[in-house]
Design a protein around this motif. Structure first.
Motif, short mmCIF file in Angstrom:
data_model
loop_
_atom_site.label_atom_id
_atom_site.label_comp_id
_atom_site.label_asym_id
_atom_site.label_seq_id
_atom_site.Cartn_x
_atom_site.Cartn_y
_atom_site.Cartn_z
N UNK A 18 14.53 63.84 44.02
CA UNK A 18 14.25 62.41 44.00
C UNK A 18 15.39 61.63 43.34
N UNK A 19 15.50 60.35 43.68
CA UNK A 19 16.61 59.53 43.20
C UNK A 19 16.58 59.31 41.70
N UNK A 20 15.45 59.59 41.03
CA UNK A 20 15.40 59.41 39.58
C UNK A 20 16.44 60.25 38.87
N UNK A 21 16.91 61.32 39.52
CA UNK A 21 17.91 62.18 38.89
C UNK A 21 19.32 61.59 38.95
N UNK A 22 19.47 60.44 39.59
CA UNK A 22 20.76 59.76 39.54
C UNK A 22 21.18 59.54 38.10
N UNK A 23 20.19 59.21 37.25
CA UNK A 23 20.51 58.92 35.85
C UNK A 23 21.13 60.12 35.14
N UNK A 24 20.76 61.32 35.57
CA UNK A 24 21.25 62.52 34.92
C UNK A 24 22.52 63.08 35.55
N UNK A 25 22.67 62.87 36.89
CA UNK A 25 23.79 63.51 37.59
C UNK A 25 24.72 62.51 38.26
N UNK A 26 24.44 61.22 38.12
CA UNK A 26 25.35 60.22 38.67
C UNK A 26 26.51 60.01 37.72
N UNK A 27 27.28 61.03 37.49
CA UNK A 27 28.35 60.99 36.51
C UNK A 27 29.52 61.83 37.01
N UNK A 28 30.60 61.80 36.27
CA UNK A 28 31.80 62.52 36.66
C UNK A 28 31.48 64.01 36.82
N UNK A 29 31.98 64.55 37.93
CA UNK A 29 31.75 65.96 38.19
C UNK A 29 30.67 66.22 39.21
N UNK A 30 29.79 65.23 39.45
CA UNK A 30 28.71 65.39 40.41
C UNK A 30 28.64 64.18 41.33
N UNK A 31 28.05 64.39 42.49
CA UNK A 31 27.81 63.31 43.44
C UNK A 31 26.31 63.23 43.72
N UNK A 32 25.80 62.01 43.85
CA UNK A 32 24.41 61.76 44.23
C UNK A 32 24.43 60.84 45.43
#
Length: 303
Positions: free
Chosen positions: A241-255
């Protein structure tokens, strides 16, 4: 009407015999026998059949047993609700959810609710959807945060529903997907190893079948922790689910949203139809409605 007689009558039946009920209630067997005789006199009928080591209900006894349990449950609920009003915002919230942590939406909700109501404690059940429904139907929990459809669980109603896009989460350096995508069509996920939670299998499979494709599920797990583990190891792409953008929407990962018209999945704050909720459950649901009122997809409906 002496309520203790009805309470003890139920205990005799639940315990299986007078002896076991006597030990549990710490009331002498003759006294319990007299109470049953009083009830039989009151209703002018035999209620129990004594056997050597057990008791059986007569047809009339079954009626009294079921009605007594309903009355006692209603009284217990009434006492709890009155106590909640007397004490203010104190007590225990009985809450269930799928094992979906980490989850920014739920984490932020619970922490904010605790900050607003610090004297409320929690009995929290993290189980799958079928077990959540069973807990709701049996009155163990009052609110379940669940992904469900009306055809699956007609005994439940939803206080609010959150609609979340499904996103693919993957390391920027991977052999399958470019790091600068705005969306990922289903066709682009052909032959890509996918790591998902069990609750998402159906919606993803249907999306692939619609495109004439078959998904490559590397891991279908019951917890989000396992889903993300394979992604972080670079072994698979996680669909979450898109709620994980907050955890993985950062350098090193793509959402990135999945689907030409991004796939979405609903999460409902469910309760048992016809059940009178406690003050704390109502407070929690009101707080949740207010907190999520600006999120697209908030609805009030039956699940």
């Amino acid at each position: 009407m002496n309520l203790e007689y009805y309470k003890n009558f139920v205990e005799i039946v639940d315990s299986g015999n007078f002896s076991a009920a006597s030990r549990k209630l710490m009331i002498a067997q003759p006294a319990l026998s007299n109470q049953v005789k009083t009830l039989e006199t009151l209703y002018n009928t035999k209620l129990l059949i004594r056997n050597a080591r057990s008791v059986d209900l007569t047809d009339e006894g079954k009626i009294l047993y079921n009605r007594s349990k309903s009355i006692l449950t209603l009284l217990d609920t009434t006492q709890k609700e009155i106590a909640s009003c007397v004490q203010g915002q104190k007590g225990t919230l009985w809450l269930g959810m799928s094992p979906a942590l980490p989850d920014a939406y739920i984490t932020n909700l619970l922490l904010a609710f605790n900050k607003q109501y610090p004297e409320i404690t929690y009995e929290l059940f993290e189980v799958n959807a079928a077990q959540l429904v069973e807990l709701l139907n049996n009155g163990i929990i009052e609110v379940g945060i669940i992904r469900a459809s009306g055809s699956d669980y007609p005994t439940l109603s939803s206080a609010l529903t959150l609609s979340e896009q499904m996103v693919a989460v993957y390391p920027r350096e991977n052999p399958w997907l470019a790091p600068d995508l705005e969306k990922i069509p289903i066709s682009m996920l052909k032959d890509v190893p996918l790591s998902i939670s069990k609750g998402f299998r159906k919606i993803l499979t249907n999306a692939f079948v619609k495109e004439g494709l078959t998904p490559s599920f590397f891991c279908v797990s019951t917890t989000r922790v396992a889903t993300l583990m394979w992604m972080e190891a670079g072994v698979a792409v996680a669909v979450v689910p898109s709620s994980l953008r907050y955890d993985y929407g950062k350098e090193g990962y793509c959402c990135c949203p999945v689907g030409d018209s991004p796939l979405s999945i609903d999460r409902s704050f469910a309760y048992l139809k016809g059940r009178k909720l406690s003050a704390m459950a109502e407070t929690f649901l009101d707080f949740s409605r207010n907190m999520f009122s600006e999120i697209n997809g908030l609805e009030q409906s039956d699940i």
